[in-house]
Design a protein around this motif. Structure first.
Motif, PDB file in Angstrom:
ATOM      1  N   ALA A 293      72.394  97.519  98.020  1.00 34.81           N
ATOM      2  CA  ALA A 293      73.045  96.209  98.048  1.00 34.81           C
ATOM      3  C   ALA A 293      72.839  95.480  96.725  1.00 34.81           C
ATOM      4  N   GLN A 294      73.594  94.400  96.546  1.00 30.23           N
ATOM      5  CA  GLN A 294      73.590  93.680  95.267  1.00 30.23           C
ATOM      6  C   GLN A 294      72.184  93.216  94.862  1.00 30.23           C
ATOM      7  N   ASP A 295      71.381  92.773  95.836  1.00 30.19           N
ATOM      8  CA  ASP A 295      70.056  92.251  95.484  1.00 30.19           C
ATOM      9  C   ASP A 295      68.973  93.335  95.499  1.00 30.19           C
TER      10      ASP A 295
ATOM     11  N   ARG B 144      88.290  89.571 108.416  1.00 33.79           N
ATOM     12  CA  ARG B 144      88.428  88.115 108.369  1.00 33.79           C
ATOM     13  C   ARG B 144      87.063  87.457 108.592  1.00 33.79           C
ATOM     14  N   TYR B 145      86.743  86.480 107.753  1.00 32.87           N
ATOM     15  CA  TYR B 145      85.565  85.640 107.974  1.00 32.87           C
ATOM     16  C   TYR B 145      86.100  84.260 108.356  1.00 32.87           C
ATOM     17  N   ARG B 146      85.951  83.819 109.529  1.00 24.57           N
ATOM     18  CA  ARG B 146      86.508  82.527 109.983  1.00 24.57           C
ATOM     19  C   ARG B 146      87.914  82.300 109.409  1.00 24.57           C
ATOM     20  N   ASP B 147      88.026  81.408 108.364  1.00 23.01           N
ATOM     21  CA  ASP B 147      89.377  81.094 107.850  1.00 23.01           C
ATOM     22  C   ASP B 147      89.812  82.027 106.723  1.00 23.01           C
ATOM     23  N   THR B 148      88.867  82.801 106.150  1.00 20.37           N
ATOM     24  CA  THR B 148      89.199  83.588 104.957  1.00 20.37           C
ATOM     25  C   THR B 148      89.360  85.052 105.325  1.00 20.37           C
ATOM     26  N   TRP B 149      90.332  85.696 104.696  1.00 21.79           N
ATOM     27  CA  TRP B 149      90.409  87.153 104.803  1.00 21.79           C
ATOM     28  C   TRP B 149      89.682  87.731 103.595  1.00 21.79           C
TER      29      TRP B 149
ATOM     30  N   ASP C 162      76.375  98.387  94.966  1.00 16.53           N
ATOM     31  CA  ASP C 162      77.007  97.094  94.731  1.00 16.53           C
ATOM     32  C   ASP C 162      76.413  96.476  93.468  1.00 16.53           C
ATOM     33  N   GLU C 163      77.175  96.475  92.408  1.00 12.75           N
ATOM     34  CA  GLU C 163      76.760  95.930  91.099  1.00 12.75           C
ATOM     35  C   GLU C 163      75.363  96.373  90.659  1.00 12.75           C
ATOM     36  N   PRO C 164      75.163  97.674  90.477  1.00 12.54           N
ATOM     37  CA  PRO C 164      73.835  98.142  90.067  1.00 12.54           C
ATOM     38  C   PRO C 164      73.478  97.713  88.651  1.00 12.54           C
TER      39      PRO C 164
ATOM     40  N   ASN D 274      85.681  87.807  90.957  1.00 16.09           N
ATOM     41  CA  ASN D 274      84.764  87.278  91.977  1.00 16.09           C
ATOM     42  C   ASN D 274      85.546  86.935  93.229  1.00 16.09           C
ATOM     43  N   GLY D 275      84.998  87.333  94.366  1.00 18.83           N
ATOM     44  CA  GLY D 275      85.645  87.005  95.644  1.00 18.83           C
ATOM     45  C   GLY D 275      86.806  87.913  96.000  1.00 18.83           C
ATOM     46  N   ALA D 276      87.007  89.000  95.233  1.00 17.29           N
ATOM     47  CA  ALA D 276      88.163  89.885  95.488  1.00 17.29           C
ATOM     48  C   ALA D 276      87.991  90.722  96.747  1.00 17.29           C
ATOM     49  N   GLY D 277      86.742  90.905  97.198  1.00 12.56           N
ATOM     50  CA  GLY D 277      86.517  91.689  98.410  1.00 12.56           C
ATOM     51  C   GLY D 277      85.718  92.970  98.192  1.00 12.56           C
ATOM     52  N   LYS D 278      85.126  93.122  97.013  1.00 10.13           N
ATOM     53  CA  LYS D 278      84.397  94.363  96.697  1.00 10.13           C
ATOM     54  C   LYS D 278      83.212  94.567  97.647  1.00 10.13           C
ATOM     55  N   SER D 279      82.353  93.543  97.741  1.00 10.66           N
ATOM     56  CA  SER D 279      81.175  93.682  98.615  1.00 10.66           C
ATOM     57  C   SER D 279      81.606  93.887 100.064  1.00 10.66           C
ATOM     58  N   THR D 280      82.668  93.187 100.469  1.00 10.07           N
ATOM     59  CA  THR D 280      83.142  93.323 101.843  1.00 10.07           C
ATOM     60  C   THR D 280      83.565  94.764 102.107  1.00 10.07           C
TER      61      THR D 280
HETATM   62  N1  LIG Z   1      79.661  86.270 105.172  1.00  8.39           N
HETATM   63  C1  LIG Z   1      80.760  85.669 104.757  1.00  8.39           C
HETATM   64  N2  LIG Z   1      81.225  84.553 105.398  1.00  8.39           N
HETATM   65  C2  LIG Z   1      82.358  83.930 104.995  1.00  8.39           C
HETATM   66  N3  LIG Z   1      83.122  84.341 103.950  1.00  8.39           N
HETATM   67  C3  LIG Z   1      82.709  85.428 103.284  1.00  8.39           C
HETATM   68  C4  LIG Z   1      81.511  86.140 103.644  1.00  8.39           C
HETATM   69  N4  LIG Z   1      81.368  87.194 102.787  1.00  8.39           N
HETATM   70  C5  LIG Z   1      82.415  87.128 101.929  1.00  8.39           C
HETATM   71  N5  LIG Z   1      83.214  86.083 102.219  1.00  8.39           N
HETATM   72  C6  LIG Z   1      84.471  85.708 101.533  1.00  8.39           C
HETATM   73  O1  LIG Z   1      85.281  86.876 101.456  1.00  8.39           O
HETATM   74  C7  LIG Z   1      85.881  86.983 100.167  1.00  8.39           C
HETATM   75  C8  LIG Z   1      85.469  88.297  99.512  1.00  8.39           C
HETATM   76  O2  LIG Z   1      84.076  88.222  99.191  1.00  8.39           O
HETATM   77  P1  LIG Z   1      83.247  89.442  98.583  1.00  8.39           P
HETATM   78  O3  LIG Z   1      81.817  89.023  98.531  1.00  8.39           O
HETATM   79  O4  LIG Z   1      83.591  90.673  99.318  1.00  8.39           O
HETATM   80  O5  LIG Z   1      83.870  89.505  97.109  1.00  8.39           O
HETATM   81  P2  LIG Z   1      83.352  90.292  95.813  1.00  8.39           P
HETATM   82  O6  LIG Z   1      84.564  90.905  95.187  1.00  8.39           O
HETATM   83  O7  LIG Z   1      82.226  91.177  96.156  1.00  8.39           O
HETATM   84  O8  LIG Z   1      82.863  89.092  94.912  1.00  8.39           O
HETATM   85  P3  LIG Z   1      81.747  89.060  93.705  1.00  8.39           P
HETATM   86  O9  LIG Z   1      82.346  89.771  92.535  1.00  8.39           O
HETATM   87  O10 LIG Z   1      81.628  87.586  93.451  1.00  8.39           O
HETATM   88  O11 LIG Z   1      80.481  89.672  94.229  1.00  8.39           O
HETATM   89  C9  LIG Z   1      85.471  85.739  99.400  1.00  8.39           C
HETATM   90  O12 LIG Z   1      86.490  84.762  99.556  1.00  8.39           O
HETATM   91  C10 LIG Z   1      84.203  85.291 100.092  1.00  8.39           C
HETATM   92  O13 LIG Z   1      84.041  83.902  99.996  1.00  8.39           O
END
Ligand SMILES: Nc1ncnc2c1ncn2[C@@H]1O[C@H](COP(=O)(O)OP(=O)(O)OP(=O)(O)O)[C@@H](O)[C@H]1O
Length: 295
Positions: A79-81, A12-17, A151-153, A38-44
């Motif tokens: 990492a992505q960058d 969980r990040y504050r309000d978002t899972w 992460d997205e090479p 985008n935002g699915a949670g891959k990087s997390t």
């Molecule tokens: N450091 C953070 N603080 C707050 N919210 C975050 C943070 N990192 C990710 N999130 C939120 O968690 C969710 C998953 O993000 P994540 O970056 O893991 O997705 P992703 O699948 O890698 O996206 P993308 O394809 O855009 O790189 C998103 O809603 C994002 O906004």
């Protein structure tokens, strides 16, 4: 041996899972495509797997251990960058890798970059995006890790550079037998090199498993409009014209209706079908997944 295992994993990040109730079991040696919108949670998920982020709920184990301390010596992460020191030369980056990692294969890294025509004397900021990606991946491979997380090479690379990066990675996999977790939006290219898929949607796993089995289980059913085929299946997506109905379906048995044809699908078709229907239930169903874990 299981390379990556997650149970009830949530972040969980504050309000978002970022991740919710993730269950995964990925055998060693697999090349895993981690996909999702985008935002699915891959990087997390990747950051949790490499110990940069701690789970809020549940756990994720890497080779049976939490990804901290000594376990991280077995893990390489890009990492992505693609963080590299801009003012360093490629040769200096290799020496940094050597200092930081006891098992670092500097000779292998130099050989690989030579083969790829990346000059050792060049400063990192003068390299193209593709060359930077090659250097970052080469350094990660040289760590002789058992798990490499990328992460997205392929992001921002042209098609030729993408092909070369993937080819280089596959050569390294063939040499070492390492497990690869690779996120990307370029699904058609992943099909060539990956043998396992994890599709995330809104922080949850929507599909996970060996790609061959996933492709085997899904078909495009095409038949006359206004009819439904007999058989046992679940519809993931549908498309209708005046004369014809097309169903992207997950089959659990044969289709008996001779008016309907069942066509094979590409990985991209299956992934796009699920991405268009983010609420469609988990594949494989949880009971089957548990049985697989026991076996
Ligand atoms: N450091 C953070 N603080 C707050 N919210 C975050 C943070 N990192 C990710 N999130 C939120 O968690 C969710 C998953 O993000 P994540 O970056 O893991 O997705 P992703 O699948 O890698 O996206 P993308 O394809 O855009 O790189 C998103 O809603 C994002 O906004």
């Amino acid at each position: 041996m299981i390379a990556l295992e997650a149970a009830g994993l949530g972040k969980r990040y504050r309000d978002t899972w970022g991740l919710r109730e993730v269950f995964l079991s990925i055998p060693r040696g697999r090349v895993v495509a981690l996909v999702g919108p985008n935002g699915a949670g891959k990087s997390t998920l990747m950051r949790v797997a490499v110990g940069l982020s701690r789970p809020t709920t549940g756990h994720l184990l890497v080779f049976g251990q939490a990804p901290y301390g000594e376990t991280l010596e077995r893990v390489a992460y890009v990492a992505q960058d693609k963080p590299l020191y801009d003012e360093f030369t490629v040769g200096e980056m290799i020496r940094v890798g050597e200092r930081l990692n006891p098992r670092f294969d500097a000779k292998g890294a130099i050989r690989r970059l030579n083969d790829l025509n990346v000059p050792g004397r060049a400063r990192v900021h003068t390299l193209s995006g593709g060359q930077r990606a090659q250097v970052a991946i080469t350094l990660a491979v040289a760590k002789r890790a058992d798990l490499i997380v990328l992460d997205e090479p392929l992001a921002s690379l042209d098609p030729l550079a993408r092909h070369e990066v993937m080819q280089g990675l596959m050569m390294a996999v063939a040499d070492t037998g390492m497990t690869v977790l690779l996120s990307s939006h370029v699904i058609a290219e992943l099909e060539e090199v990956c043998d396992h898929l994890v599709l995330l949607s809104r922080g949850r796993v929507q599909v996970a498993g060996d790609i061959e089995e996933i492709l085997q289980a899904h078909r495009l059913l095409v038949g006359p409009a206004g009819t439904v085929p007999g058989g046992s299946y679940e519809v993931i997506g549908e498309h209708h014209t005046e004369r014809q109905t097309s169903l992207l379906a997950r089959l659990s048995g044969p289709i008996h209706d001779p008016r309907w044809t069942a066509r094979e699908l590409s990985l991209q078709d299956v992934v796009l079908g699920y991405m268009r229907s983010p609420d469609v239930t988990l594949y494989p169903p949880p009971v089957l997944a548990e049985r697989g874990d026991v076996a």
